[in-house]
Design an enzyme around this catalytic site. Structure first.
Site, short mmCIF file in Angstrom:
data_model
loop_
_atom_site.label_atom_id
_atom_site.label_comp_id
_atom_site.label_asym_id
_atom_site.label_seq_id
_atom_site.Cartn_x
_atom_site.Cartn_y
_atom_site.Cartn_z
N LYS A 1 0.87 -1.19 0.00
CA LYS A 1 0.00 0.00 0.00
C LYS A 1 0.90 1.24 0.00
O LYS A 1 1.14 1.86 1.04
CB LYS A 1 -0.95 -0.04 1.21
N GLU B 1 -8.19 -5.69 -9.47
CA GLU B 1 -8.97 -5.22 -8.31
C GLU B 1 -9.63 -3.92 -8.70
O GLU B 1 -9.63 -3.51 -9.85
CB GLU B 1 -8.06 -5.04 -7.10
N1 PDD Z 1 -8.05 1.43 0.06
N2 PDD Z 1 -7.45 -2.42 -3.11
C1 PDD Z 1 -7.04 -1.14 -3.16
C2 PDD Z 1 -6.25 -0.67 -4.34
C3 PDD Z 1 -7.37 -0.25 -2.11
O1 PDD Z 1 -6.94 1.01 -2.15
C4 PDD Z 1 -8.16 -0.73 -1.02
C5 PDD Z 1 -8.57 0.16 0.11
C6 PDD Z 1 -8.56 -2.08 -1.03
C7 PDD Z 1 -9.40 -2.67 0.08
O2 PDD Z 1 -8.66 -2.88 1.25
P1 PDD Z 1 -9.41 -3.00 2.67
O3 PDD Z 1 -10.45 -4.04 2.54
O4 PDD Z 1 -8.34 -3.37 3.61
O5 PDD Z 1 -10.02 -1.63 2.95
C8 PDD Z 1 -8.17 -2.89 -2.09
C9 PDD Z 1 -8.43 2.49 0.97
C10 PDD Z 1 -9.87 2.63 1.16
C11 PDD Z 1 -7.79 3.79 0.48
O6 PDD Z 1 -6.73 3.74 -0.09
O7 PDD Z 1 -8.35 4.85 0.74
#
Ligand code: PDD
Length: 302
Positions: free
Chosen positions: A158, A190
Site C-alpha cells: 500500500k 482489483e
Molecule cells: N483502500 N485495493 C485497493 C487498491 C485499495 O486502495 C483498497 C482500500 C482495497 C481494500 O482494502 P481494505 O479491505 O483493507 O479496505 C483494495 C483504501 C480505502 C484507500 O486507499 O483509501
C-alpha cells in the site's frame, strides 16, 4: 480536542506528525520529503466506528508488510502505533472516523534517489469524518467502469504511488460512476480503491492474493465468511470475459464494506430478472458481514 478551523467554521481534528500532536492546518513537512518528491512511502486507511478502529491489528500487519516491501524500518512498535491512534481517535470531534496513517522515508537536505543514510522517517496520521455509502448505494448498488491497469508490479504494497489509481477513479467519475475495475493482461486485478469479487452460477470467485492486488482486510473477511458458512467459492485468476458475463459483481473495502456493482461500462451486471440489481449471493454475504461486524463491535477492545 475540537478546534474550529476559523476560515471554514468547521471543526478540525488533531493530527500526529513526527511525535507532535497539533491541528491539521498547522502541520508542516519539508518540500524535500521523499514522500512528496518520489512517493517513497506507504500508508493505511481504516474506518473507526463509535471511536473504535475497525480491525486495527489487520491494518498494522499490512502496514508492516508494506514497510518491509519498500525496505523502510517500522518507526514504531505496535503499542506506540496504538497509542497514537487512541489519542487521535479519542480527541476527534466525530465518533465515526476515517483514520489515515502514513510513513515516508523522510526529508534529506538534497534530492538524491538512493536511500539517504541517516534520515528520520516522516510519520503522519490524521482522522476525518467517515464517509459511508448512501442507503441508495447499499440498496441498488453502484456503477463501475473498466480501466486498463497501468500500475507498477508491487500492488500488494500500500504505497503512495497512487497516480494510476487517481486517473482510474477520475475515469469512473467522468462516466458518472463510483468505482474503476482494473484489468491487466486480460485478467481482473482489483478496484481502484477496493477488491472485486465475481459470482457465477452461485460460486463466489476471487482473484488470488499476489503482486497484482492489495491484500484487502475486507477481502479476507469475505473469504473467511464464505468458508465459515460453506458458501461455494474459488480463488483463481478471473478472465475479463468472466467479469463481463458475471451474475454478480461486488466491491469490498473496510470503509464501505461489501457493495454490489450493478452496472459495468454502462451495461447492467447479471442476467434476466436480476440484471442491474444486487444479487442473492450478495444479499447473503451482506447479512453474514453485518453479523460479523456486530460480533466484532461487541467484543472487548484489544
Ligand atoms: N483502500 N485495493 C485497493 C487498491 C485499495 O486502495 C483498497 C482500500 C482495497 C481494500 O482494502 P481494505 O479491505 O483493507 O479496505 C483494495 C483504501 C480505502 C484507500 O486507499 O483509501
Amino acid at each position: 480536542m475540537v478546534r474550529l478551523n476559523h476560515e471554514q467554521g468547521a471543526p478540525e481534528a488533531t493530527c500526529y506528525l513526527n511525535g507532535d500532536y497539533l491541528p491539521l492546518s498547522q502541520a508542516r513537512i519539508s518540500p524535500l520529503d521523499r514522500g512528496f518528491l518520489y512517493a517513497d512511502g506507504v500508508y493505511e486507511v481504516m474506518p473507526v466506528f463509535a471511536r473504535r478502529p475497525f480491525r486495527l491489528d489487520a491494518h498494522l500487519d499490512r502496514l508492516q508488510h508494506s514497510l518491509a516491501g519498500i525496505r523502510l524500518p517500522n518507526p514504531h512498535c505496535r503499542e506506540a502505533w496504538k497509542e497514537i491512534v487512541r489519542r487521535l481517535v479519542d480527541e476527534a470531534p466525530w465518533a465515526d472516523q476515517s483514520l489515515y496513517l502514513q510513513v515516508t522515508r523522510g526529508a534529506d537536505d538534497k534530492r538524491s534517489m538512493p536511500f539517504p543514510p541517516e534520515v528520520q522517517p516522516t510519520v503522519f496520521a490524521f482522522v476525518a469524518p467517515l464517509v459511508q455509502p448512501s442507503a441508495q448505494q447499499r440498496e441498488r448498488g453502484i456503477g463501475a467502469v473498466t480501466v486498463n491497469d497501468i500500475r507498477w508490479g508491487r500492488c500488494d504494497l500500500k504505497t503512495l504511488v497512487l497516480l494510476p489509481n487517481v486517473l482510474a477513479h477520475q475515469s469512473a467519475v467522468d462516466a458518472g460512476c463510483e468505482e474503476a475495475v482494473l484489468i491487466r493482461d486480460g485478467y481482473l486485478s482489483e478496484g481502484a480503491s477496493s477488491n472485486i469479487f465475481v459470482v457465477k452460477d452461485g460460486v463466489i470467485l476471487a482473484p488470488p492474493k499476489d503482486h497484482r492486488m492489495l491484500p484487502g482486510t475486507t477481502y479476507d473477511v469475505v473469504l473467511e465468511l464464505a468458508v465459515r458458512h460453506e458458501a461455494r467459492h474459488e480463488i483463481r485468476a478471473i478472465a475479463e470475459a468472466e467479469l463481463r458475463s458475471a451474475d454478480e459483481l461486488w466491491r469490498t473495502s473496510s470503509s464501505k464494506g461489501v457493495l454490489a456493482i450493478t452496472t459495468l461500462d454502462g451495461r447492467p451486471v447479471g442476467h434476466g430478472e436480476q440484471a442491474g440489481k444486487p444479487g442473492p449471493v450478495m444479499r447473503q454475504m451482506q447479512t453474514w458481514y453485518a453479523a460479523f461486524f456486530d460480533e466484532y463491535m461487541s467484543e472487548a477492545q484489544p
